[in-house]
Design an enzyme around this catalytic site. Structure first.
Site, PDB file in Angstrom:
ATOM      1  N   LYS A   1     -11.597  -2.162   7.318  1.00  0.00           N
ATOM      2  CA  LYS A   1     -10.753  -2.997   8.175  1.00  0.00           C
ATOM      3  C   LYS A   1     -11.216  -2.911   9.640  1.00  0.00           C
ATOM      4  O   LYS A   1     -11.284  -3.901  10.321  1.00  0.00           O
ATOM      5  CB  LYS A   1      -9.285  -2.581   8.069  1.00  0.00           C
ATOM      6  CG  LYS A   1      -8.774  -2.348   6.650  1.00  0.00           C
ATOM      7  CD  LYS A   1      -8.481  -3.625   5.887  1.00  0.00           C
ATOM      8  CE  LYS A   1      -8.370  -3.443   4.384  1.00  0.00           C
ATOM      9  NZ  LYS A   1      -7.380  -2.483   3.912  1.00  0.00           N
TER      10      LYS A   1
ATOM     11  N   ASP B   1      -1.427   6.731   6.429  1.00  0.00           N
ATOM     12  CA  ASP B   1      -2.477   5.791   6.035  1.00  0.00           C
ATOM     13  C   ASP B   1      -2.702   4.867   7.235  1.00  0.00           C
ATOM     14  O   ASP B   1      -1.838   4.067   7.584  1.00  0.00           O
ATOM     15  CB  ASP B   1      -2.004   4.988   4.806  1.00  0.00           C
ATOM     16  CG  ASP B   1      -3.003   3.914   4.371  1.00  0.00           C
ATOM     17  OD1 ASP B   1      -4.025   3.713   5.065  1.00  0.00           O
ATOM     18  OD2 ASP B   1      -2.752   3.273   3.331  1.00  0.00           O
TER      19      ASP B   1
ATOM     20  N   TRP C   1       0.837  -1.210   0.000  1.00  0.00           N
ATOM     21  CA  TRP C   1       0.000   0.000   0.000  1.00  0.00           C
ATOM     22  C   TRP C   1       0.862   1.247   0.000  1.00  0.00           C
ATOM     23  O   TRP C   1       0.568   2.234  -0.672  1.00  0.00           O
ATOM     24  CB  TRP C   1      -0.964  -0.001   1.188  1.00  0.00           C
ATOM     25  CG  TRP C   1      -1.914  -1.149   1.135  1.00  0.00           C
ATOM     26  CD1 TRP C   1      -1.993  -2.202   2.004  1.00  0.00           C
ATOM     27  CD2 TRP C   1      -2.919  -1.400   0.134  1.00  0.00           C
ATOM     28  NE1 TRP C   1      -2.973  -3.077   1.615  1.00  0.00           N
ATOM     29  CE2 TRP C   1      -3.555  -2.620   0.478  1.00  0.00           C
ATOM     30  CE3 TRP C   1      -3.338  -0.727  -1.019  1.00  0.00           C
ATOM     31  CZ2 TRP C   1      -4.595  -3.165  -0.287  1.00  0.00           C
ATOM     32  CZ3 TRP C   1      -4.371  -1.267  -1.773  1.00  0.00           C
ATOM     33  CH2 TRP C   1      -4.987  -2.466  -1.413  1.00  0.00           C
TER      34      TRP C   1
HETATM   35  C1  LIG Z   1      -6.843  -2.035   2.443  1.00  0.00           C
HETATM   36  C2  LIG Z   1      -5.853  -0.968   2.483  1.00  0.00           C
HETATM   37  C3  LIG Z   1      -5.813   0.063   1.506  1.00  0.00           C
HETATM   38  C4  LIG Z   1      -6.751   0.107   0.330  1.00  0.00           C
HETATM   39  O1  LIG Z   1      -8.000   0.507   0.729  1.00  0.00           O
HETATM   40  P1  LIG Z   1      -9.179   0.747  -0.342  1.00  0.00           P
HETATM   41  O2  LIG Z   1     -10.225   1.362   0.518  1.00  0.00           O
HETATM   42  O3  LIG Z   1      -9.543  -0.610  -0.869  1.00  0.00           O
HETATM   43  O4  LIG Z   1      -8.691   1.639  -1.400  1.00  0.00           O
HETATM   44  C5  LIG Z   1      -4.870   1.047   1.651  1.00  0.00           C
HETATM   45  N1  LIG Z   1      -3.998   1.052   2.665  1.00  0.00           N
HETATM   46  C6  LIG Z   1      -3.997   0.081   3.614  1.00  0.00           C
HETATM   47  C7  LIG Z   1      -2.999   0.133   4.728  1.00  0.00           C
HETATM   48  C8  LIG Z   1      -4.915  -0.960   3.542  1.00  0.00           C
HETATM   49  O5  LIG Z   1      -4.922  -1.924   4.470  1.00  0.00           O
END
Ligand SMILES: *Cc1c(COP(=O)(O)O)cnc(C)c1O
Length: 357
Positions: free
Chosen positions: A190, A166, A99
């Site tokens: 998540k 993030d 990511w």
């Molecule tokens: C799942 C995830 C993403 C992607 O998220 P989307 O909402 O599917 O775009 C980005 N960063 C991390 C750390 C993730 O776990």
């Protein structure tokens, strides 16, 4: 048998979130109308949006001068929206996983990107610690929890430039000092709600500094000014997020979550380290409390499919590791009770008894 959901995302949610959202889909606030068919500009839904934002601020102790917005597009849209709004000349990125790499790739469309460090040559098994953040960067981007590789930054880093994080897979899992960040974002699926809503926590003063034109929908200021209602927000995921935050608050808030999350992670990693059939993949000091990655030990590699089948027979679902790591990944987000982790540990012990050489 009710399965126990160890999936990395979309992932386990509190039962209360699912039940209350299901009720509102059938009858929103006694209106006899579905949450899916009422106006987002009606007073009942505005109250949902307001409460969700208020709970974000309360539970994360967000200081004055920050805005919370709820958008569509997932965390992945933020990979480009962040540089669009913040990158004038140069940005710094720490590359700790898939990511993080994706976020970095998007930033390159907007200016110079300095990758301060990367653990890619070691398949992202650790968090680099020895690096220098350029003092003239517009911001420094990190991914606090690497969902795929099971590593996590468990402290709030010091940064000489605005820190952007993030937190898709570890928001609300530990107490954070929001004042150390300029922007925190994440997809909901998540630790918060079903997919479809993305949260962004922004320090207002960092906006309005780039010289480029920003398309309306990609401009954070537009969403802040319109209370996340510039266009139709994802109403069902927002409602579910509010329920998760109510659940969090009723259960002691983030400090209580952090305590249980430490216990859960400790329980599982202790078993991985003790059990001769399994071995953890992430460096011990960087082990994630949310995503626990492990593989079969040398001499037992051929038993991988057998263990998945064995676990699945016990109702332990979603344990297959990401293809870039292999083996197993147990995602033990906030909504996973200690008893769920105990069930996995018991299964590992039983599998050891049946198969140890
Ligand atoms: C799942 C995830 C993403 C992607 O998220 P989307 O909402 O599917 O775009 C980005 N960063 C991390 C750390 C993730 O776990």
């Amino acid at each position: 048998m009710k399965k126990i959901n160890f999936s990395a995302g979309p992932s386990i949610l509190p039962e209360q979130t699912i039940e209350e959202t299901a009720k509102a889909i059938l009858d929103f606030n006694g209106s006899t109308l579905s949450l899916m068919e009422v106006s987002h500009r009606g007073k009942d839904f505005i109250a949902v949006m307001d409460e969700t934002v208020a709970l974000f601020k309360e539970l994360l102790n967000i200081p004055e001068g920050y805005s919370v917005i709820l958008l569509g597009g997932g965390a992945s849209l933020q990979f480009c929206m962040i540089p669009f709004n913040l990158l004038e000349k140069k940005a710094a990125y720490l590359n700790t996983g898939t990511w993080a790499s994706k976020a970095e790739k998007e930033a390159k469309l907007f200016g110079e990107v300095v990758e301060v460090a990367s653990s890619k040559p070691d398949n992202f098994t650790y968090i680099p610690k020895d690096y220098t953040i350029p003092a003239d960067a517009d911001y420094f981007h990190i991914t606090t929890n690497n969902t795929i590789f099971g590593t996590e930054i468990l402290t709030d880093l010091d940064s000489p430039v605005p820190l952007v994080a993030d937190m898709s897979s570890d928001i609300f899992s530990r107490v954070i000092d929001v004042s150390k960040y300029a922007l925190i974002y994440g997809g909901a699926q998540k630790n918060l709600a079903p997919a479809g809503v993305t949260f962004v926590i922004i320090k207002d003063e960092i906006l309005g500094k780039v010289s480029r034109q920003i398309p309306t929908m990609l401009d954070y200021r537009v969403h802040i000014e319109n209370g996340s209602m510039f266009n139709t927000p994802p109403v069902v995921p927002v409602y579910a997020a509010m329920q998760t935050l109510r659940w969090l608050k009723a259960n002691g808030g983030v400090p209580a979550m952090e305590k249980v999350n430490k216990e859960k992670a400790e329980l599982l990693y202790t078993e991985i380290d003790r059990n001769p059939l399994f071995v953890g993949t992430a460096a011990k000091e960087d082990r994630s409390r949310m995503n626990v990655c492990f593989v079969m030990a040398e001499g037992y590699k051929e038993l991988e499919a057998d263990f998945l089948k064995f676990a699945s027979g016990k109702g332990l679902d979603g344990l297959k590791g990401h293809r870039s790591v292999g083996g197993f990944r147990a995602s033990i987000y906030n909504a996973m009770p200690l008893s769920g982790v105990q069930a996995l540990v018991d299964a590992m012990k039983e599998f050891e008894k049946n198969n140890a050489k």
